[in-house]
Design an enzyme around this catalytic site. Structure first.
Site, PDB file in Angstrom:
ATOM      1  N   LYS A  63       4.476  -9.028  -9.107  1.00  0.00           N
ATOM      2  CA  LYS A  63       4.568 -10.155  -8.161  1.00  0.00           C
ATOM      3  C   LYS A  63       3.329 -10.261  -7.291  1.00  0.00           C
ATOM      4  CE  LYS A  63       7.987  -8.500  -5.708  1.00  0.00           C
ATOM      5  NZ  LYS A  63       8.274  -7.207  -6.327  1.00  0.00           N
TER       6      LYS A  63
ATOM      7  N   ARG B 198      14.843  -9.805   0.180  1.00  0.00           N
ATOM      8  CA  ARG B 198      15.223  -8.664  -0.649  1.00  0.00           C
ATOM      9  C   ARG B 198      16.731  -8.543  -0.799  1.00  0.00           C
ATOM     10  NH1 ARG B 198      10.127  -6.187  -1.171  1.00  0.00           N
ATOM     11  NH2 ARG B 198      10.373  -4.028  -1.766  1.00  0.00           N
TER      12      ARG B 198
ATOM     13  N   ARG C  39       0.204   3.369 -10.714  1.00  0.00           N
ATOM     14  CA  ARG C  39      -0.517   2.426  -9.852  1.00  0.00           C
ATOM     15  C   ARG C  39      -1.440   3.146  -8.865  1.00  0.00           C
ATOM     16  NH1 ARG C  39       2.894  -2.404  -7.306  1.00  0.00           N
ATOM     17  NH2 ARG C  39       3.869  -0.864  -5.954  1.00  0.00           N
TER      18      ARG C  39
ATOM     19  N   ARG D 171       0.118   4.863  -3.376  1.00  0.00           N
ATOM     20  CA  ARG D 171       1.003   4.563  -2.252  1.00  0.00           C
ATOM     21  C   ARG D 171       2.058   5.654  -2.102  1.00  0.00           C
ATOM     22  NH1 ARG D 171       2.973  -1.589  -3.012  1.00  0.00           N
ATOM     23  NH2 ARG D 171       4.914  -0.571  -2.426  1.00  0.00           N
TER      24      ARG D 171
ATOM     25  N   ARG E 222      13.799   2.874  -5.227  1.00  0.00           N
ATOM     26  CA  ARG E 222      13.420   1.470  -5.032  1.00  0.00           C
ATOM     27  C   ARG E 222      13.967   0.589  -6.156  1.00  0.00           C
ATOM     28  NH1 ARG E 222       7.399   1.843  -5.010  1.00  0.00           N
ATOM     29  NH2 ARG E 222       7.351  -0.369  -4.552  1.00  0.00           N
TER      30      ARG E 222
HETATM   31  P1  AMP Z   1       6.905  -3.731  -1.449  1.00  0.00           P
HETATM   32  O1  AMP Z   1       5.452  -3.526  -1.265  1.00  0.00           O
HETATM   33  O2  AMP Z   1       7.309  -5.175  -1.400  1.00  0.00           O
HETATM   34  O3  AMP Z   1       7.452  -3.026  -2.676  1.00  0.00           O
HETATM   35  O4  AMP Z   1       7.639  -3.059  -0.190  1.00  0.00           O
HETATM   36  C1  AMP Z   1       7.499  -1.677   0.100  1.00  0.00           C
HETATM   37  C2  AMP Z   1       8.631  -1.232   1.016  1.00  0.00           C
HETATM   38  O5  AMP Z   1       8.597  -1.991   2.234  1.00  0.00           O
HETATM   39  C3  AMP Z   1      10.038  -1.447   0.464  1.00  0.00           C
HETATM   40  O6  AMP Z   1      10.461  -0.397  -0.380  1.00  0.00           O
HETATM   41  C4  AMP Z   1      10.847  -1.532   1.747  1.00  0.00           C
HETATM   42  O7  AMP Z   1      11.049  -0.240   2.321  1.00  0.00           O
HETATM   43  C5  AMP Z   1       9.918  -2.291   2.671  1.00  0.00           C
HETATM   44  N1  AMP Z   1      10.121  -3.755   2.562  1.00  0.00           N
HETATM   45  C6  AMP Z   1       9.234  -4.674   2.087  1.00  0.00           C
HETATM   46  N2  AMP Z   1       9.752  -5.920   2.144  1.00  0.00           N
HETATM   47  C7  AMP Z   1      10.999  -5.778   2.661  1.00  0.00           C
HETATM   48  C8  AMP Z   1      12.055  -6.695   2.955  1.00  0.00           C
HETATM   49  N3  AMP Z   1      11.937  -8.006   2.709  1.00  0.00           N
HETATM   50  N4  AMP Z   1      13.200  -6.180   3.482  1.00  0.00           N
HETATM   51  C9  AMP Z   1      13.334  -4.860   3.739  1.00  0.00           C
HETATM   52  N5  AMP Z   1      12.399  -3.949   3.473  1.00  0.00           N
HETATM   53  C10 AMP Z   1      11.230  -4.395   2.939  1.00  0.00           C
END
Ligand code: AMP
Length: 218
Positions: free
Chosen positions: A13, A88, A127, A160, A171
């Site tokens: 994404k 989410r 990654r 990361r 996740r």
């Molecule tokens: P991402 O980079 O989008 O995979 O996000 C990394 C982490 O940030 C996730 O595993 C969550 O802990 C937190 N996170 C990101 N976006 C959200 C969201 N919309 N709601 C809740 N937690 C989020």
């Protein structure tokens, strides 16, 4: 265009959103990026979010909704936006609908980038990201010329914290139980487009832009 990108962690994404913002000249709003930045800066928001992120859990809705509402109110979002990693869960999706209906600008598309579960694990564990320019690599599929160094600027590549195997499993689990139901949520509104997320980055990009252009393009 007002677009939401759906898809599991590792579906690509973010990669696609970065290409879309160049083509459509609208901002990408990645809640994950905003949260990571807050963690790096040690802000109160970052301190609150860090534990949840390290465990692969969702940060509480209240925290995320506040930052999204603030971001959507900024002038560069007037022409549209691409939300990446938000919403989410259905509570966040309903809250987003509320924010957008207040300003009379509902979402136009929810693009789901679909990748088989088995592929996601390799994509995520492999990654690596450049500390300086943010360029992403994958040690399995798209390795840098020199191990651990960015091809563009030679800076160090890092993994990361939440791309470690145990957190990744969590996740993906959270995605299945809380985020995947959004495909049905937006399907009910007639705005979901499902895109096969395997194949070359440019083929996936072309499939996405074809849907955006069909839906009106701007
Ligand atoms: P991402 O980079 O989008 O995979 O996000 C990394 C982490 O940030 C996730 O595993 C969550 O802990 C937190 N996170 C990101 N976006 C959200 C969201 N919309 N709601 C809740 N937690 C989020």
């Amino acid at each position: 265009m007002r677009i939401v990108m759906l898809g599991a962690p590792g579906a690509g994404k973010g990669t696609q959103a970065k290409k879309l913002i160049e083509k459509y000249k609208i901002p990408q709003i990645s809640t994950g990026d905003i949260l990571r930045q807050s963690v790096a800066e040690g802000t109160p928001l970052g301190k609150e979010a860090k534990g949840f992120m390290d465990r692969g859990e969702l940060v509480p809705d209240k925290v995320v909704l506040g930052l999204v509402e603030e971001r959507l109110g900024q002038p560069d979002c007037k022409a549209g936006f691409i939300l990446d990693g938000f919403p989410r869960n259905t509570a966040q999706a309903a809250a987003l609908d509320g924010m957008l209906s207040k300003i009379g600008k509902p979402l136009q598309l929810a693009i789901s980038v679909d990748v088989p579960f088995e592929d996601l694990m390799k994509r995520l564990t492999g990654r690596r990201t450049c500390r300086t320019c943010g360029q992403m690599y994958n040690v399995y599929f798209n390795a840098p010329a020199k191990e651990g160094k960015c091809d563009k600027d030679g800076a160090e590549l890092y993994q990361r914290d939440d791309d470690k195997e145990e957190t990744i499993r969590k996740r993906l689990q959270v995605y299945e139980s809380q985020t995947a139901p959004l495909i049905e949520y937006y399907g009910g509104k007639g705005i979901v487009r499902r895109i096969k997320g395997t194949g070359s980055i440019s083929d996936i990009f072309n499939a996405i832009t074809a849907e955006i252009d069909k839906a009106g393009g701007k």
